[in-house]
Design a protein around this motif. Structure first.
Motif, short mmCIF file in Angstrom:
data_model
loop_
_atom_site.label_atom_id
_atom_site.label_comp_id
_atom_site.label_asym_id
_atom_site.label_seq_id
_atom_site.Cartn_x
_atom_site.Cartn_y
_atom_site.Cartn_z
N ALA A 2 56.53 -2.58 -61.71
CA ALA A 2 55.17 -2.08 -61.93
C ALA A 2 54.21 -2.67 -60.89
O ALA A 2 53.36 -1.94 -60.35
CB ALA A 2 54.70 -2.42 -63.34
N ALA A 3 54.35 -3.96 -60.61
CA ALA A 3 53.48 -4.59 -59.62
C ALA A 3 53.68 -3.96 -58.26
O ALA A 3 52.71 -3.71 -57.52
CB ALA A 3 53.73 -6.09 -59.57
N ALA A 4 54.92 -3.66 -57.89
CA ALA A 4 55.20 -3.05 -56.60
C ALA A 4 54.57 -1.65 -56.52
O ALA A 4 54.01 -1.28 -55.48
CB ALA A 4 56.71 -2.97 -56.37
N LEU A 5 54.67 -0.89 -57.60
CA LEU A 5 54.03 0.44 -57.62
C LEU A 5 52.52 0.32 -57.45
O LEU A 5 51.91 1.09 -56.71
CB LEU A 5 54.33 1.16 -58.94
N LEU A 6 51.92 -0.64 -58.12
CA LEU A 6 50.48 -0.83 -58.03
C LEU A 6 50.07 -1.23 -56.62
O LEU A 6 49.09 -0.72 -56.08
CB LEU A 6 50.04 -1.90 -59.05
N GLU A 7 50.83 -2.12 -56.00
CA GLU A 7 50.52 -2.58 -54.65
C GLU A 7 50.66 -1.49 -53.60
O GLU A 7 50.03 -1.56 -52.54
CB GLU A 7 51.40 -3.79 -54.30
N ARG A 8 51.47 -0.46 -53.87
CA ARG A 8 51.59 0.65 -52.92
C ARG A 8 50.27 1.38 -52.75
O ARG A 8 50.00 1.96 -51.70
CB ARG A 8 52.66 1.65 -53.41
N GLY A 9 49.43 1.38 -53.77
CA GLY A 9 48.11 1.98 -53.66
C GLY A 9 48.12 3.48 -53.53
O GLY A 9 47.20 4.05 -52.92
N LEU A 43 52.02 16.59 -62.49
CA LEU A 43 51.60 15.43 -61.68
C LEU A 43 52.83 14.66 -61.22
O LEU A 43 53.10 13.53 -61.66
CB LEU A 43 50.66 14.53 -62.50
N THR A 44 53.58 15.24 -60.33
CA THR A 44 54.89 14.70 -59.94
C THR A 44 54.80 13.41 -59.12
O THR A 44 55.82 12.73 -58.96
CB THR A 44 55.68 15.77 -59.16
N HIS A 45 53.62 13.05 -58.63
CA HIS A 45 53.48 11.79 -57.89
C HIS A 45 53.50 10.58 -58.81
O HIS A 45 53.69 9.45 -58.36
CB HIS A 45 52.19 11.80 -57.06
N ILE A 46 53.33 10.79 -60.10
CA ILE A 46 53.32 9.67 -61.06
C ILE A 46 54.75 9.26 -61.39
O ILE A 46 55.55 10.07 -61.84
CB ILE A 46 52.52 10.05 -62.33
N GLU A 47 55.03 7.98 -61.15
CA GLU A 47 56.38 7.43 -61.37
C GLU A 47 56.46 6.55 -62.61
O GLU A 47 57.56 6.27 -63.09
CB GLU A 47 56.81 6.62 -60.15
N ALA A 48 55.31 6.09 -63.10
CA ALA A 48 55.29 5.22 -64.29
C ALA A 48 53.99 5.49 -65.04
O ALA A 48 53.00 5.93 -64.44
CB ALA A 48 55.36 3.75 -63.88
N VAL A 49 54.00 5.24 -66.35
CA VAL A 49 52.81 5.47 -67.17
C VAL A 49 52.54 4.24 -68.03
O VAL A 49 53.45 3.71 -68.67
CB VAL A 49 52.99 6.71 -68.08
N PHE A 50 51.27 3.81 -68.01
CA PHE A 50 50.83 2.74 -68.91
C PHE A 50 50.24 3.40 -70.15
O PHE A 50 49.29 4.18 -70.06
CB PHE A 50 49.77 1.86 -68.23
#
Length: 194
Positions: A2-9, A43-50
């Motif tokens: 999750a942190a890596a996904l967030l850091e990709r921006g 929304l195919t760019h979404i890889e994870a959901v909070f």
């Protein structure tokens, strides 16, 4: 991960903001899950959901979180706003729909923060000053660890009991078990929108 996904921006994390329909279960009929599933197909760019309910420790049925779970819950609340406010890290997904009240929630009120001495006799006494006592059906004051449920013969009677402030001496707050207030009229939604 999750942190890596967030850091990709690249906003590949979806952050779901939604109204809870009832305490203890934000989506008792699975309506929001269906809406979310349909949105993610587009929304195919979404890889994870909070999703707050699934991502944070909740009170177990008829129980409470452990001390460690409470601490984790409080830490998460402290940073949750960042998940929704990230300009580049997340895509905020809003579900505003409030489906019709399911039949099983008809005529039910939740009493939050019940005083230790409250029992069915105290509930009946609180209703004895008017015509609502005839419309009282039952109560389960240990329905969940954080609230009890009082049932009336009709939803209108439940709303009248709430409006009359019938339970003010018994608990810290009262609301319908199924929350039909609009998404935009809720405090959490208003703070995230600003």
């Amino acid at each position: 991960e999750a942190a890596a996904l967030l850091e990709r921006g690249d906003r590949s994390i979806g952050a779901l903001t939604h109204p809870w329909y009832s305490p203890g279960d934000p989506d008792p009929a699975g309506v929001k899950l269906k809406i979310l599933r349909e949105a993610l197909l587009v929304l195919t760019h979404i890889e994870a959901v909070f999703v707050d309910y699934a991502s944070l420790f909740q009170h177990p049925p008829k129980g409470t979180r452990t001390e460690a779970e409470n601490e984790a819950f409080k830490r998460a609340l402290g940073v949750m706003g960042d998940v929704y406010a990230s300009a580049v890290g997340t895509t905020v997904l809003q579900i505003k729909e409030i489906p019709p009240r399911p039949q099983e929630f008809e005529g039910e009120l939740c009493l939050f923060g019940l005083k230790d001495w409250v029992d069915e006799a105290a509930v009946r006494q609180a209703l004895s000053g008017g015509d609502l006592s005839a419309e009282f059906e039952s109560c389960d004051l240990a329905f969940e660890s954080t609230y009890g449920v009082v049932r009336f013969t009709t939803h209108v009677a439940a709303l009248r009991a709430m409006a009359a402030n019938s339970f003010s001496e018994l608990c810290g707050g009262v609301d319908t078990r199924y929350n039909e207030r609009s998404y935009d009229g809720r405090a959490g939604a208003a703070s995230r929108a600003g």
